[in-house]
Scaffold this active site. Structure first.
Site, PDB file in Angstrom:
ATOM      1  N   HIS A 116       0.824  -1.205   0.000  1.00  0.00           N
ATOM      2  CA  HIS A 116       0.000   0.000   0.000  1.00  0.00           C
ATOM      3  C   HIS A 116       0.862   1.261   0.000  1.00  0.00           C
ATOM      4  O   HIS A 116       0.855   2.037   0.962  1.00  0.00           O
ATOM      5  CB  HIS A 116      -0.931  -0.003   1.225  1.00  0.00           C
ATOM      6  CG  HIS A 116      -2.051  -0.980   1.099  1.00  0.00           C
ATOM      7  ND1 HIS A 116      -2.735  -1.493   2.176  1.00  0.00           N
ATOM      8  CD2 HIS A 116      -2.627  -1.544   0.009  1.00  0.00           C
ATOM      9  CE1 HIS A 116      -3.668  -2.332   1.758  1.00  0.00           C
ATOM     10  NE2 HIS A 116      -3.613  -2.382   0.451  1.00  0.00           N
ATOM     11  N   HIS A 141     -10.172  -5.780   3.570  1.00  0.00           N
ATOM     12  CA  HIS A 141      -8.708  -5.740   3.532  1.00  0.00           C
ATOM     13  C   HIS A 141      -8.200  -7.060   2.958  1.00  0.00           C
ATOM     14  O   HIS A 141      -8.707  -8.133   3.291  1.00  0.00           O
ATOM     15  CB  HIS A 141      -8.156  -5.529   4.942  1.00  0.00           C
ATOM     16  CG  HIS A 141      -6.685  -5.208   4.977  1.00  0.00           C
ATOM     17  ND1 HIS A 141      -5.718  -6.166   4.778  1.00  0.00           N
ATOM     18  CD2 HIS A 141      -6.022  -4.040   5.160  1.00  0.00           C
ATOM     19  CE1 HIS A 141      -4.527  -5.605   4.863  1.00  0.00           C
ATOM     20  NE2 HIS A 141      -4.692  -4.311   5.092  1.00  0.00           N
ATOM     21  N   GLU A 175      -5.658  -8.948   3.467  1.00  0.00           N
ATOM     22  CA  GLU A 175      -5.236  -9.967   4.432  1.00  0.00           C
ATOM     23  C   GLU A 175      -6.432 -10.698   5.022  1.00  0.00           C
ATOM     24  O   GLU A 175      -6.426 -11.925   5.144  1.00  0.00           O
ATOM     25  CB  GLU A 175      -4.438  -9.305   5.562  1.00  0.00           C
ATOM     26  CG  GLU A 175      -4.000 -10.280   6.638  1.00  0.00           C
ATOM     27  CD  GLU A 175      -3.348  -9.611   7.830  1.00  0.00           C
ATOM     28  OE1 GLU A 175      -3.452 -10.162   8.942  1.00  0.00           O
ATOM     29  OE2 GLU A 175      -2.740  -8.530   7.653  1.00  0.00           O
ATOM     30  N   CYS A 188       1.176  -7.925  14.484  1.00  0.00           N
ATOM     31  CA  CYS A 188       2.611  -7.854  14.198  1.00  0.00           C
ATOM     32  C   CYS A 188       3.307  -6.895  15.159  1.00  0.00           C
ATOM     33  O   CYS A 188       2.826  -5.773  15.361  1.00  0.00           O
ATOM     34  CB  CYS A 188       2.798  -7.380  12.752  1.00  0.00           C
ATOM     35  SG  CYS A 188       4.514  -7.048  12.318  1.00  0.00           S
ATOM     36  N   SER A 240      -3.032   2.785   3.281  1.00  0.00           N
ATOM     37  CA  SER A 240      -2.361   1.874   4.212  1.00  0.00           C
ATOM     38  C   SER A 240      -2.981   1.980   5.598  1.00  0.00           C
ATOM     39  O   SER A 240      -3.008   3.053   6.207  1.00  0.00           O
ATOM     40  CB  SER A 240      -0.865   2.209   4.285  1.00  0.00           C
ATOM     41  OG  SER A 240      -0.270   1.621   5.424  1.00  0.00           O
ATOM     42  N   ASN A 288      -1.955   0.723   8.532  1.00  0.00           N
ATOM     43  CA  ASN A 288      -1.034   1.045   9.623  1.00  0.00           C
ATOM     44  C   ASN A 288      -0.550   2.486   9.543  1.00  0.00           C
ATOM     45  O   ASN A 288      -0.324   3.133  10.557  1.00  0.00           O
ATOM     46  CB  ASN A 288       0.141   0.050   9.669  1.00  0.00           C
ATOM     47  CG  ASN A 288       1.151   0.261   8.565  1.00  0.00           C
ATOM     48  OD1 ASN A 288       2.067   1.056   8.684  1.00  0.00           O
ATOM     49  ND2 ASN A 288       0.983  -0.459   7.459  1.00  0.00           N
ATOM     50  N   SER A 294       4.959   0.263   4.756  1.00  0.00           N
ATOM     51  CA  SER A 294       5.146   0.084   3.308  1.00  0.00           C
ATOM     52  C   SER A 294       5.896   1.254   2.677  1.00  0.00           C
ATOM     53  O   SER A 294       5.919   1.391   1.456  1.00  0.00           O
ATOM     54  CB  SER A 294       3.779  -0.059   2.613  1.00  0.00           C
ATOM     55  OG  SER A 294       3.098  -1.200   3.073  1.00  0.00           O
TER      56      SER A 294
END
Length: 303
Positions: A42, A127, A129, A212, A240, A242, A283
């Site tokens: 992203h 998303h 994931e 994570c 993105s 995060n 990213s």
């Protein structure tokens, strides 16, 4: 001007692994086209650089036009198993660049689905994931002859609503097997709230945190940074998850905070600040971080 970088920022291990895999595939390509299934990461800046090297983005609806000898990279977020199967059926080479932590989450969700657990999954709707992990859970449940209950939630309100719906359908009882899982980039603070709320309703519920470390390490590093600076620049893709969470934190702790994708987007007000903090999403390439820092220094000298 003084510039302070967050102690932890930029590419996480999973993203760096995916980008390195793409660069290797491009350099070793002997004939076919090299694709990434959906955006590799992203970040538009990184994607633009890879595009210049002829890495093309393939949508799932275009898998049918793959040719034997083409190469398809599975991005860091991963994909459902049926998607990878469809690619291989076309004779294309598959380079699986799924983040190892995401791969672990796929296996965890599949294992619990096969045992008939009700899965509450903390994550962002649509998303990549999440879609991939749910795909693995569906496959495992089907193969085990179980009905899958995969409930995507993003906050306590959605959790309560999901619990109420299950109760109304008589699907939740003291003997029900329940598990709380999460997207790897989910907010650890919200995950802990969800854990508390779920335990109130279902005391025997199991909880597996797959967030994570890079996600909360960046958050912790940013909190420390905000105490030292006059303004914070968050660098990363606007899509993105995060990166956006970093911006929310910066905006709540610092009088001046901005999210940018490129150096040219730095607001003029930042060039007159005495101390500027820089952080970046998982990213964001090292080169972009460096370019932002150089522009800050250059413009501050001429302001």
């Amino acid at each position: 001007m003084k510039i302070i970088r967050a102690k932890i920022l930029g590419f996480c291990a999973g993203v760096r692994r995916a980008v390195n895999a793409a660069e290797k595939a491009l350099s070793e390509n002997a004939g076919g086209q090299v694709y990434t299934l959906g955006p590799l990461i992203h970040n538009p800046v990184a994607l633009e650089e890879l595009s210049k090297r002829n890495l093309k983005i393939l949508s799932e609806t275009d898998i049918a036009r793959l040719r034997e000898g083409d190469t398809v990279l599975i991005r860091a977020h991963g994909v459902p198993p049926e998607t990878e199967h469809a690619i291989r059926e076309k004779g294309a080479n598959v380079v699986n660049a799924t983040c190892p932590l995401v791969t672990k989450s796929q296996k965890t969700a599949a294992d619990y689905a096969a045992k008939g657990y009700i899965i509450f999954f903390a994550g962002d709707k649509n998303h990549g994931e999440v879609v991939g992990i749910e795909g693995y859970a569906k496959k495992a449940a089907s193969e085990a002859g179980k009905n899958l209950h995969f409930l995507l939630i993003k906050d306590a309100e959605e959790l309560k609503s999901a619990l109420s719906e299950l109760s109304e359908k008589n699907l939740l009882s003291p003997s029900s097997k329940v598990i709380l899982l999460s997207q790897t980039t989910f907010s650890i603070k919200i995950f802990e709230l969800l854990k508390t709320e779920l335990k109130k309703a279902v005391p025997h519920a199991e909880v597996v945190s797959s967030i994570c470390p890079a996600t909360y390490e960046r958050q912790d590093s940013l909190v420390s940074l905000c105490a030292e600076v006059d303004g914070v620049i968050v660098i990363g893709g606007r899509t993105s998850a995060n990166t956006n969470r970093l911006f929310v934190t910066a905006n709540s702790l610092c009088k001046k905070a901005v999210l940018i994708e490129k150096p040219e987007e730095i607001p003029a007000v930042f060039f007159s600040l005495q101390t500027v903090g820089i952080t970046a999403g998982a990213s964001t390439p090292d080169s972009t971080i460096q370019e932002v820092e150089e522009r800050l220094l250059h413009e501050s000298e001429h302001s």
